[in-house]
Design a protein around this motif. Structure first.
Motif, short mmCIF file in Angstrom:
data_model
loop_
_atom_site.label_atom_id
_atom_site.label_comp_id
_atom_site.label_asym_id
_atom_site.label_seq_id
_atom_site.Cartn_x
_atom_site.Cartn_y
_atom_site.Cartn_z
N ASP A 49 0.89 -1.18 -0.18
CA ASP A 49 0.26 -0.05 -0.19
C ASP A 49 1.01 1.18 0.03
O ASP A 49 1.43 1.85 1.08
CB ASP A 49 -0.91 0.01 1.08
N ASP A 51 0.36 4.27 0.04
CA ASP A 51 -0.34 5.38 0.70
C ASP A 51 -0.06 4.97 2.34
O ASP A 51 -0.44 5.99 3.13
CB ASP A 51 -1.89 5.50 0.52
N ASN A 52 0.46 3.94 2.73
CA ASN A 52 0.77 3.55 4.18
C ASN A 52 2.26 3.90 4.53
O ASN A 52 3.25 2.99 3.85
CB ASN A 52 0.15 2.15 4.41
N GLU A 54 3.87 3.14 6.90
CA GLU A 54 4.30 2.21 8.01
C GLU A 54 5.37 1.23 6.97
O GLU A 54 6.42 0.73 7.44
CB GLU A 54 3.21 1.26 8.51
#
Length: 212
Positions: A49, A51-52, A54
């Motif tokens: 992802d 957009d993450n 982490e």
């Protein structure tokens, strides 16, 4: 060193990078030089992802395989149109199924009609998407391209008309609209697609990248 590939091509300068954060910085730099953007990233066949934040902390190991996809607006537009063309064929199948159920007065036609509506919404979105990806003004593009977009509106209108007729108990009339109006409208749209792609200059796209 991780095995890093961009658009399917192994990029030796990227092999020594050991963190996803550093790799993304490098990929975004490559994308900027190629007037493109990073649209997908997979590590060991698992999608990341983007957009993450982490995920940026991930360490890259020697046995990892990283696949990145970079696309220009033209490439995304081309792909969107191709998927829309595939969806057009699916829509024709959907409407045939709905027509048979309506004509035979089957009570479970609603599910097939719902499938047609969902597929139609996706098709309309994909068909119009190149205009927005390329930041084109629909009112200022060439007349033939405007006609192509108006054909999408015609398909949407006829599908809506058929749906209203079906839910109000006019099954046979709905069938006439589906077969006599929706299907020909889809076929006309398919016939216009090549010219539309040519006008937007997305009929020939390349995924060659400038790496250095």
């Amino acid at each position: 060193m991780a095995d890093v590939r961009v658009n399917g091509k192994r990029i030796p300068p990227l092999q020594s990078i050991d963190t996803l954060s550093a790799l993304m910085t490098k990929l975004e730099s490559i994308a900027q030089r190629n007037n493109s953007s990073v649209t997908a990233l997979c590590i060991n066949n698992s999608s990341i992802d983007l957009d993450n934040p982490e995920f940026l902390r991930l360490k890259l190991e020697n046995e990892d395989t990283v696949d990145a996809k970079l696309d220009t607006a033209e490439q995304l537009s081309y792909e969107s149109l191709q998927v829309a063309l595939d969806m057009a064929g699916l829509l024709v199948f959907d409407l045939k199924v709905v027509t048979l159920k309506l004509w035979d007065s089957e009570k479970n036609y609603e599910k097939s009609l719902e499938t047609l509506l969902n597929d139609c919404n996706l098709f309309l979105s994909l068909g119009a998407r190149p205009i927005y990806l390329l930041n084109k003004d629909p009112e200022k593009i060439e007349p033939e391209a405007q006609t192509f977009l108006k054909q999408l509106d015609a398909i949407a209108y006829h599908v809506e008309d058929a749906t209203l007729l079906a839910v109000h108990g006019h099954a046979k009339d709905a069938c006439y609209v589906l077969v006599g109006m929706v299907k020909p409208a889809i076929e006309r749209w398919i016939g216009m697609s090549a010219k539309f792609a040519q006008i937007l200059e997305i009929n020939t796209v390349s995924n060659e990248l400038l790496i250095s």
